[in-house]
Write an enzyme that holds these catalytic residues in place. Structure first.
Site, PDB file in Angstrom:
ATOM      1  N   HIS A 123       0.868  -1.186   0.000  1.00  0.00           N
ATOM      2  CA  HIS A 123       0.000   0.000   0.000  1.00  0.00           C
ATOM      3  C   HIS A 123       0.908   1.240   0.000  1.00  0.00           C
ATOM      4  O   HIS A 123       2.016   1.198   0.547  1.00  0.00           O
ATOM      5  CB  HIS A 123      -0.848  -0.050   1.276  1.00  0.00           C
ATOM      6  CG  HIS A 123      -1.910   0.988   1.383  1.00  0.00           C
ATOM      7  ND1 HIS A 123      -1.653   2.275   1.784  1.00  0.00           N
ATOM      8  CD2 HIS A 123      -3.238   0.925   1.161  1.00  0.00           C
ATOM      9  CE1 HIS A 123      -2.796   2.954   1.803  1.00  0.00           C
ATOM     10  NE2 HIS A 123      -3.770   2.165   1.434  1.00  0.00           N
ATOM     11  N   ASP A 199       2.881  -5.117   7.101  1.00  0.00           N
ATOM     12  CA  ASP A 199       1.628  -4.376   7.096  1.00  0.00           C
ATOM     13  C   ASP A 199       0.502  -5.403   7.223  1.00  0.00           C
ATOM     14  O   ASP A 199       0.237  -6.169   6.296  1.00  0.00           O
ATOM     15  CB  ASP A 199       1.515  -3.588   5.785  1.00  0.00           C
ATOM     16  CG  ASP A 199       0.210  -2.830   5.677  1.00  0.00           C
ATOM     17  OD1 ASP A 199      -0.680  -3.047   6.516  1.00  0.00           O
ATOM     18  OD2 ASP A 199       0.076  -2.028   4.740  1.00  0.00           O
ATOM     19  N   GLN A 202      -4.788  -5.723   6.349  1.00  0.00           N
ATOM     20  CA  GLN A 202      -5.850  -6.530   5.742  1.00  0.00           C
ATOM     21  C   GLN A 202      -5.970  -7.918   6.354  1.00  0.00           C
ATOM     22  O   GLN A 202      -6.750  -8.739   5.871  1.00  0.00           O
ATOM     23  CB  GLN A 202      -5.633  -6.646   4.218  1.00  0.00           C
ATOM     24  CG  GLN A 202      -5.800  -5.342   3.468  1.00  0.00           C
ATOM     25  CD  GLN A 202      -7.215  -4.756   3.558  1.00  0.00           C
ATOM     26  OE1 GLN A 202      -8.181  -5.431   3.924  1.00  0.00           O
ATOM     27  NE2 GLN A 202      -7.335  -3.472   3.257  1.00  0.00           N
ATOM     28  N   LYS A 225     -10.502  -0.904  10.338  1.00  0.00           N
ATOM     29  CA  LYS A 225     -10.773  -1.988   9.386  1.00  0.00           C
ATOM     30  C   LYS A 225     -11.213  -3.254  10.118  1.00  0.00           C
ATOM     31  O   LYS A 225     -11.434  -4.294   9.502  1.00  0.00           O
ATOM     32  CB  LYS A 225      -9.531  -2.274   8.540  1.00  0.00           C
ATOM     33  CG  LYS A 225      -9.181  -1.139   7.567  1.00  0.00           C
ATOM     34  CD  LYS A 225      -7.967  -1.502   6.749  1.00  0.00           C
ATOM     35  CE  LYS A 225      -7.338  -0.311   6.068  1.00  0.00           C
ATOM     36  NZ  LYS A 225      -8.074   0.133   4.882  1.00  0.00           N
ATOM     37  N   CYS A 365      -4.776   2.667  -3.755  1.00  0.00           N
ATOM     38  CA  CYS A 365      -3.519   3.127  -3.113  1.00  0.00           C
ATOM     39  C   CYS A 365      -2.390   2.141  -3.357  1.00  0.00           C
ATOM     40  O   CYS A 365      -1.543   1.903  -2.480  1.00  0.00           O
ATOM     41  CB  CYS A 365      -3.697   3.368  -1.613  1.00  0.00           C
ATOM     42  SG  CYS A 365      -4.853   4.670  -1.239  1.00  0.00           S
TER      43      CYS A 365
HETATM   44  C1  LIG Z   1      -2.825  -3.005   3.230  1.00  0.00           C
HETATM   45  C2  LIG Z   1      -3.103  -1.627   3.764  1.00  0.00           C
HETATM   46  N1  LIG Z   1      -2.140  -0.972   4.403  1.00  0.00           N
HETATM   47  C3  LIG Z   1      -2.319   0.252   4.908  1.00  0.00           C
HETATM   48  C4  LIG Z   1      -3.517   0.895   4.764  1.00  0.00           C
HETATM   49  C5  LIG Z   1      -3.660   2.265   5.318  1.00  0.00           C
HETATM   50  O1  LIG Z   1      -4.605   2.269   6.339  1.00  0.00           O
HETATM   51  P1  LIG Z   1      -5.014   3.656   7.008  1.00  0.00           P
HETATM   52  O2  LIG Z   1      -5.531   4.518   5.913  1.00  0.00           O
HETATM   53  O3  LIG Z   1      -6.047   3.267   8.006  1.00  0.00           O
HETATM   54  O4  LIG Z   1      -3.782   4.207   7.635  1.00  0.00           O
HETATM   55  C6  LIG Z   1      -4.568   0.266   4.089  1.00  0.00           C
HETATM   56  C7  LIG Z   1      -5.853   0.963   3.882  1.00  0.00           C
HETATM   57  O5  LIG Z   1      -6.517   0.822   2.895  1.00  0.00           O
HETATM   58  C8  LIG Z   1      -4.358  -1.032   3.593  1.00  0.00           C
HETATM   59  O6  LIG Z   1      -5.315  -1.687   2.938  1.00  0.00           O
END
Ligand SMILES: Cc1ncc(COP(=O)(O)O)c(C=O)c1O
Length: 410
Positions: A123, A199, A202, A225, A365
């Site tokens: 992301h 990360d 998900q 999430k 993203c």
């Molecule tokens: C895999 C992943 N990492 C990071 C993020 C970023 O999350 P946040 O916008 O809550 O910081 C997302 C959000 O869509 C995501 O799907």
């Protein structure tokens, strides 16, 4: 219709939004989750009767807020099986957690002879901070490419070498839905003395996470999430790493002693939690963890895998739909990326919205991933415990309707 009661949970009733928005088919859980009433009830109780500034006062409301905050830290520790509660830092979201690692670890531990390896499927929040670190330190930024199924093959993992100081990746990619072998990547990183940044945005709330079993050095996720309110996130870091890191933000609550001559900083975790903290968010995250555990992560993951398999199967039956991602459901998170021949994903999402169906369209993203896969954009349907096979059936009908609107008669 839930056609297999043993596999599928029947839990929509926990989410009042579906009582008001009767036609809503919410397939955008990967962006943010809907909230169960139980979490909102707890938030209301905290805001009305348990509100105080944590760590700051001797009075009962402050003590109560501090207790809520500390209990939350311990709940997260247990949830991800960290060794010590000091290894849990509360942030605003996964993005802030990743920036904290980049600024406090990356800028101070990576030099111009070093390499940073980032998965192309990461992301932007786990991509752009490493570009910043590479620019500021002069380190080389290299990429772990994914194959057409979104997996990181051994040939890419073997790019990790003696120069590599940090490897960053999504455990489950929000852009293609593939779950990578985190343990294998982390093992390889450790063989060369690099740290691994995982990360888990998900995977949190979908499957059990054990940071000790995978031996992650840093791991991040966002509360929103996984049924908590927006504005609360988690950074896990191994104590020995966090202990050596300078603060990210400075100000109140993160100091040991301040004088005109200079400041000494608090120990971990307070060193990384400047200012009045989000006690309400922490209370909401604790309630969300309780909610998830009351259902059971194993049951959640069985439900979501079955639903994801069903979705892939139904979408693949449509000759004008291309489904991306892993072939086997074991390698998939609870989301499906697809495109409809001849129709831009934004048009697909807008027409589906008219039918009450909420999906995400665009680059999710993950622009470098989209480019690597040769996709300008894509549609994403993502699932949670409040979805059933009837939602997938509605999606399929909606997709057929999108084709009709565009004049196709298949
Ligand atoms: C895999 C992943 N990492 C990071 C993020 C970023 O999350 P946040 O916008 O809550 O910081 C997302 C959000 O869509 C995501 O799907």
């Amino acid at each position: 219709m839930n056609n297999n009661r043993e596999i599928y949970l029947d839990i929509k009733g926990d989410f009042p939004v579906f009582e008001r928005e009767l036609d809503l088919v919410y397939l955008d859980h990967a962006a943010t989750s809907q909230k169960p009433e139980m979490v909102v009830d707890v938030l209301k109780e905290q805001m009305l009767f348990e509100n105080g500034s944590p760590h700051r006062g001797a009075h009962r409301m402050s003590v109560l807020a501090t207790e809520i905050y500390n209990k939350g830290r311990n709940a997260v520790r247990e949830f991800i099986h960290a060794r010590r509660s000091e290894e849990i830092i509360f942030t605003k979201n996964a993005t802030e957690s990743l920036n904290l690692i980049a600024y406090s670890y990356g800028l101070h531990s990576i030099g111009k002879e070093d390499e940073i390896l980032v998965a192309i499927s990461a992301h932007h929040s786990n991509f752009v901070p490493w570009q910043m670190v590479a620019e500021k330190t002069g380190a080389s930024l290299k990429y772990l490419m994914v194959d057409e199924f979104g997996d990181i093959p051994d040939s890419e993992i073997s790019k990790i070498n003696e120069k590599t100081k940090l490897v960053a990746f999504s455990w489950i990619s929000n852009g293609i839905g593939t779950k990578v072998d985190a343990q294998r990547i982390i093992e390889k990183a450790h063989e060369v003395g690099a740290v691994a940044v995982v990360d888990a945005a998900q995977i949190a709330g979908h499957e059990p996470i054990d940071v000790q079993a995978v031996d992650a050095d840093f791991l991040v996720f966002s509360g929103h999430k996984m049924f908590a309110p927006q504005g609360i996130g988690v950074l896990y870091g191994k104590y020995d790493l966090l202990d050596k890191m300078p603060p990210f933000l400075t100000g109140g609550d993160m100091i040991e002693y301040v004088s005109c001559e200079g400041t000494t900083f608090a120990k971990v975790p307070e060193r990384f939690e400047a200012g009045t903290q989000n006690v309400t968010g922490v209370r909401g995250l604790t309630a969300a963890i309780d909610y998830v555990l009351s259902i059971g992560l194993d049951r959640i993951s069985v439900h979501e895998s079955a639903l994801t398999s069903y979705a892939v199967e139904q979408l693949k039956k449509l000759p004008f739909v291309t489904v991306y991602g892993a072939e086997s459901v074991e390698k998939r998170g609870a989301l499906v990326i697809f495109n409809i021949e001849g129709i831009h994903p934004h048009d697909v999402a807008s027409i589906l919205d008219e039918e009450g169906i909420a999906i995400r369209a665009g680059h999710h993203c993950t622009q470098p991933l989209m480019k690597h896969l040769g996709l300008g954009a894509s549609c994403r349907a993502s699932f949670s415990i409040y979805n059933g096979t009837e939602d997938i059936d509605t999606l399929v009908k909606g997709i057929k309707r999108v084709r009709e609107v565009f004049g196709y008669d298949d």
